[in-house]
Scaffold this active site. Structure first.
Site, PDB file in Angstrom:
ATOM      1  N   LYS A  89       9.760 -31.985  17.329  1.00 32.75           N
ATOM      2  CA  LYS A  89       9.098 -32.339  16.070  1.00 32.75           C
ATOM      3  C   LYS A  89       8.498 -33.736  16.137  1.00 32.75           C
ATOM      4  CE  LYS A  89      11.950 -29.318  13.169  1.00 32.75           C
ATOM      5  NZ  LYS A  89      12.972 -29.238  12.125  1.00 32.75           N
ATOM      6  N   SER A 149      14.676 -26.721   7.383  1.00 32.84           N
ATOM      7  CA  SER A 149      14.452 -28.093   7.850  1.00 32.84           C
ATOM      8  C   SER A 149      13.345 -28.808   7.080  1.00 32.84           C
ATOM      9  CB  SER A 149      14.121 -28.097   9.353  1.00 32.84           C
ATOM     10  OG  SER A 149      12.913 -27.413   9.607  1.00 32.84           O
TER      11      SER A 149
END
Length: 628
Positions: A565, A522
């Site tokens: 996140k 990611s």
């Protein structure tokens, strides 16, 4: 249960069932299979993430089984072979009666023996008095006393010897009454037995024979009294539940397969150095339904024959991790909250606003747009924490603010670690949220897994150095396999765009202070941005954070933990977050968080580079990248 989501004001108005199978939330297909398994006595393998209801399904299966066939199992002394105790089954509840009857008979024999000894004792005393008087007249008082005392000592020794021989006779099987031992006791059991054998060693699972330090001379404990039934025997006609079944030794799994096939299993000492290893009972019945559970890794490490047996004579179920966000599903979450309140028995009921906040958290933890999580164990922890806060406040109803406060109180370890990570990195300026820097990017990552995701900011730096003819891409930061592959994919794109510019140059990428390591892809877009910035000497805006996987064609691919996140970026003081466009549907954040950050969706690396890098004076590179 109410038919509409708005038809209740508190969870006190929501009806809940005492039937365990009806308390299982969101696993309708699994519930249907469990009902069939209970009716037809089939084994079941449940595979799924923790907290999705596997153990509750096992309990529910036991709850639905009939109890009229339960039996007690007794171990009797074998007069022909002491090391092979006899095993007999009787209807449930009769085992204790048989043992009591045997003990009474044994006590009756002992009582008769004691009466005989007492009669002999007093007879000897009377005889001794007569002998004393008789000898006194013949030989005098002194001689008579000596003879009397000697006679008493001889008789006393004879009586002690008689008692010892009698006891030794009982130990060696000479007693007419041998008291059996109940090794499986179902006295007054109202339901079919359920035993959780998760993590059990072989002795607890398969049964054992205790060690006897007195093995000779008739002083030892009879073998039948040292027999201990295993959980497989205690679960006879019930359910044996084993979570993480692959953690059992392969040999134990093989023995378990034998138990399932034969429906009976002899008990022997599990330690080969023990005296119990010499003992082996007759086969003891163990016709149970096995409910095995675990995650997807469990399937890889299970004994293949054991799994084949379950698959051939039962069912395999993959537990759902989420359910569609419908009116019916929302009511199931409300039902779950009501169930947790009643199970706890100490916390107050929830208002509808508080349930709505629990529902919001359930949506967020699903990590999937339009779905609600079914990992309800963690959600239950939030319910209890909110209830504790309300109870401490002295209110009769849990409100929305109590749930919000509980989110801080009941933070996972990952969340606490992430908070400390961000705080310390900001303190030492490892995380930068202002200005522009060449070759430095704020990436984003998560720690934990499943519903325990917690986001962190992951600073990444790149530097270009003069190297040899063969270009090298070197990444540091304790990278896992997937992270290494992601850097390789990034290098392919960089080489395609910058080709000749990379001749005789090495590219170094560092994940700053990642002592715990980095895994996943990611951060691959963030890595690409850092390298492009270092190559072009164009600055990266530090009030931006970037997440997203990168394909070898430069496309921005979706990643997991997107909401966590973004929360970490907000906590760090970052104002802009760049995410894959495909992840926009997965973002579940409250309005307060969304007000603090601008979310920018992108479909390719080109879009990211245009936004996050200051191309002032470097527009020629931007045109080159656009063409590439």
């Amino acid at each position: 249960m109410p038919k509409k989501a708005a038809s209740y004001r508190t969870t006190a108005e929501i009806g809940t069932s005492d039937n365990l199978i009806e308390q299982v939330i969101g696993q309708d297909e699994a519930v249907d299979v469990i009902r069939k398994a209970a009716k037809q006595r089939r084994h079941v393998l449940l595979i799924g993430e923790p907290g999705t209801g596997k153990s509750m399904l096992g309990l529910a299966l036991a709850d639905m089984l009939p109890k009229e066939k339960l039996v007690d199992v007794l171990a009797f002394h074998n007069p022909n072979d002491e090391n092979q105790p006899l095993v007999r089954t009787v209807p449930a509840g009769q085992g204790r009666q048989i043992v009591l009857k045997s003990k009474l008979e044994s006590q009756s024999l002992l009582k008769n023996q004691n009466i005989l000894i007492i009669v002999i004792f007093f007879g000897v005393i009377l005889l001794n008095l007569w002998a004393f008087n008789y000898t006194k007249d013949l030989y005098g008082a002194t001689v008579a006393a000596i003879l009397s005392l000697g006679g008493m000592l001889v008789v006393g020794l004879l009586l002690v010897g008689f008692m010892l021989m009698s006891n030794l006779g009982k130990k060696m099987g000479g007693s007419k009454v041998n008291v059996p031992k109940v090794i499986v006791d179902n006295f007054k059991k109202k339901k079919a037995p359920f035993f959780d054998a998760t993590g059990s060693h072989a002795g607890a699972l398969l049964g054992d024979v205790l060690h006897d330090p007195f093995q000779s001379g008739g002083l030892g404990t009879p073998a039948n009294e040292r027999v201990v039934a295993g959980m497989i025997h205690k679960a006879h006609m019930g359910v044996l539940f084993i979570d993480e079944i692959a953690t059992l030794e392969p040999s134990t799994q093989q023995e378990l397969l034998t138990c399932i096939q034969e429906g009976k299993y002899a008990i022997t000492g599990q330690s080969e150095r023990s005296a119990g290893a010499m003992v082996r009972t007759e086969p003891v019945p163990c016709t149970f339904i096995m409910v095995a559970a675990g995650n997807i890794e469990t399937v890889k490490h299970m004994h293949p024959a054991l799994r084949s047996r379950i698959r051939g004579y039962g069912y395999e179920i993959y537990m759902k991790e989420s359910m569609p966000d419908t009116v019916e599903s929302r009511m199931k979450i409300a039902q779950f909250v009501a169930q947790e309140v009643r199970k706890d028995g100490k916390i107050p009921h929830f208002s509808k606003e508080a349930v709505d906040e629990i529902l919001f958290q359930a949506r967020k933890r699903a990590n999937r747009k339009g779905h609600i999580t079914l990992r309800l164990r963690e959600l239950g922890g939030l319910v209890r924490a909110a209830g504790d806060i309300a109870l401490e406040a002295g209110v009769k109803l849990v409100a929305k603010k109590h749930v919000i406060d509980a989110l801080q109180l009941a933070r996972t370890l990952e969340q606490q670690i992430a908070d400390q990570f961000i705080e310390r990195k900001k303190e030492y300026e490892v995380i930068m949220t202002k200005g522009k820097v060449i070759g430095r990017v704020n990436g984003m990552a998560v720690i934990g897994s499943g519903s325990s995701y917690s986001g962190i900011i992951l600073p990444i730096e790149a530097e270009i150095t003069v190297g040899e003819a063969n270009r090298k891409f070197i990444a540091t930061g304790k990278l896992g396999e997937i992270a290494k592959e992601a850097v390789t994919n990034v290098s392919a794109i960089i080489k395609r765009i910058f080709g000749q510019d990379l001749k005789k140059k090495d590219v170094f990428v560092q994940f700053l202070q990642t002592y715990e390591g980095v895994e996943g892809d990611s951060a691959s877009i963030a890595v690409a941005v850092a390298i492009v910035s270092a190559l072009t000497k164009a600055s990266v805006k530090q009030d931006y954070a970037i997440t997203g996987s990168l394909s070898v064609r430069g496309e921005s691919l979706p990643i997991g933990g997107i909401s966590s996140k973004i929360e970490a970026a907000v906590a760090a003081g970052i104002k802009h977050v760049i995410v894959p466009r495909a992840n926009m549907q997965d973002i579940t954040l409250n309005k307060e968080v969304l007000k603090k950050v601008k979310i920018i969706p992108v479909k390719s690396l080109k879009e990211v580079l245009k936004v996050v890098i200051d191309w002032k004076g470097k527009t020629s590179f931007l045109r080159k990248i656009s063409r590439g």
